[in-house]
Design a protein around this motif. Sequence first.
Motif, short mmCIF file in Angstrom:
data_model
loop_
_atom_site.label_atom_id
_atom_site.label_comp_id
_atom_site.label_asym_id
_atom_site.label_seq_id
_atom_site.Cartn_x
_atom_site.Cartn_y
_atom_site.Cartn_z
N GLY A 223 0.80 -1.22 0.00
CA GLY A 223 0.00 0.00 0.00
C GLY A 223 0.83 1.27 0.00
N ASP A 224 0.42 2.21 0.85
CA ASP A 224 0.96 3.56 0.81
C ASP A 224 2.40 3.64 1.34
N ILE A 225 3.25 4.24 0.53
CA ILE A 225 4.63 4.54 0.93
C ILE A 225 4.63 6.02 1.30
N LEU A 226 4.54 6.27 2.60
CA LEU A 226 4.46 7.64 3.13
C LEU A 226 5.77 8.03 3.79
N MET A 227 6.12 9.30 3.70
CA MET A 227 7.34 9.79 4.34
C MET A 227 7.04 11.09 5.09
N TRP A 228 6.78 10.93 6.39
CA TRP A 228 6.52 12.07 7.25
C TRP A 228 7.85 12.69 7.70
N ARG A 229 7.74 13.80 8.36
CA ARG A 229 8.91 14.58 8.78
C ARG A 229 9.88 13.74 9.61
N ARG A 230 9.36 12.98 10.57
CA ARG A 230 10.25 12.20 11.45
C ARG A 230 10.95 11.08 10.69
N ARG B 222 3.05 6.91 12.81
CA ARG B 222 1.69 6.67 13.30
C ARG B 222 0.82 7.87 12.99
N MET B 223 -0.40 7.60 12.53
CA MET B 223 -1.34 8.65 12.15
C MET B 223 -2.51 8.68 13.13
N LEU B 224 -2.79 9.86 13.67
CA LEU B 224 -3.91 10.06 14.61
C LEU B 224 -3.87 9.07 15.76
N ASN B 225 -2.65 8.69 16.14
CA ASN B 225 -2.41 7.75 17.25
C ASN B 225 -3.12 6.42 17.05
N ARG B 226 -3.25 5.99 15.79
CA ARG B 226 -3.90 4.72 15.48
C ARG B 226 -2.85 3.67 15.13
N LEU B 227 -2.81 2.61 15.91
CA LEU B 227 -1.87 1.52 15.66
C LEU B 227 -2.08 0.94 14.27
N GLN B 228 -3.32 0.89 13.82
CA GLN B 228 -3.61 0.28 12.52
C GLN B 228 -2.97 1.04 11.36
N THR C 195 2.60 -6.91 8.05
CA THR C 195 3.77 -6.08 8.37
C THR C 195 3.42 -5.05 9.43
N TRP C 196 4.46 -4.54 10.04
CA TRP C 196 4.31 -3.51 11.07
C TRP C 196 5.52 -2.59 11.02
N VAL C 197 5.27 -1.28 11.16
CA VAL C 197 6.37 -0.30 11.18
C VAL C 197 6.89 -0.18 12.60
N HIS C 198 8.13 -0.65 12.78
CA HIS C 198 8.77 -0.66 14.10
C HIS C 198 9.60 0.62 14.27
N LYS C 199 9.43 1.27 15.40
CA LYS C 199 10.23 2.45 15.73
C LYS C 199 11.08 2.15 16.95
N ARG C 200 12.33 2.56 16.90
CA ARG C 200 13.20 2.41 18.06
C ARG C 200 14.26 3.50 18.02
#
Length: 350
Positions: free
Chosen positions: A11-18, A262-268, A297-302
Amino acid sequence: MTTKVTIAAVGDILMWRRQIAAARLGKSDRFSFDGMFRPVAPYLRAADLTIGNLETTLSGREAQYERRNRKTGWPMFNCPDELASALKRAGFDILTTANNHCMDRGEKGLVRTLRVLDRHNLAHTGTFRTQEASRKWLIKQVKGIKFGILAYTYGTNRIPLPKGKPWLVNRIRKPKILRDLKALRPLVDVIIVALHFGQEFKRFPTASQRSLVRTLFAHGADIILGAHPHVLQPMGFRQVSGAPGLKKKFVIYSLGNFISDRMLNRLQSESGAILNLTIEKNARGHVSLAGASYVPTWVHKRVQGGKLRFRVLPIRRYLRNPDAAISKEDRRTMRRVWHNTTRHLKGKAR
């Protein structure tokens, strides 16, 4: 002898500021996005044809890549060119570019994005530099099977197209899509249609989504890949009697986000799927859709080296063999995402 071709789609390949800040190399003006895709690259490269939706522009260097539209308040995206080379190395062959952010830096940004993709040998469709280019089909022949790929978007976030240039962006206009299907159908074995449609954060398709899909199947579309809601929506096979093309067709109403903050604090909004479809052509030349599966898949942040990092993880593999960066809380989250994804999509998860 039967020929098999595997397709992978995300699906969507998004690139936010962080995310862009995470890709910056030190304090330089250089970036590396490869680490974000390294865990899933083997799954993308394993397919014969890999497709994703590029939901950012590649409009050139800027001090501020993510802006806000003053009239609507909606985000406007741009990303360093290094994203294109990282996507190519990760295994992508085709990027669809018709989405609500394709005009975020105007016509110049749209045109430059396509030039960058060309430079990295990434095929694309949905937006076009010239009227002549908009009349050319994207056809890929893989192991003797011809695939035609079309892409359309519901809109461009109220950013108008330049006067006299409606061909810059493929809009979801039923008469146009039906004309395209009619013209493309005799040239290919399989037609894939990417639709940027639906309501954001809704986990089920609207009645209008379902209606459009039924119409496109009846007029020759074989596979429909949905995007835009930023969450997963259901998938399944469809038998459409008397329709041109394959006897058995397939739709996924939304592939969710492949990579995003994460968008609108939604895990999904951090969970998606790598869809895998198998197309077969038998000795008599009959082409069919033989099977479907997916990799949740899941986007992991660390935090690593004092810096926030992002990466897309294939959940099952990292639940079975977590690396040192996976915490107990991460494992709990992955189990939750796996459960939510497999219960929602059903079908065969890998």
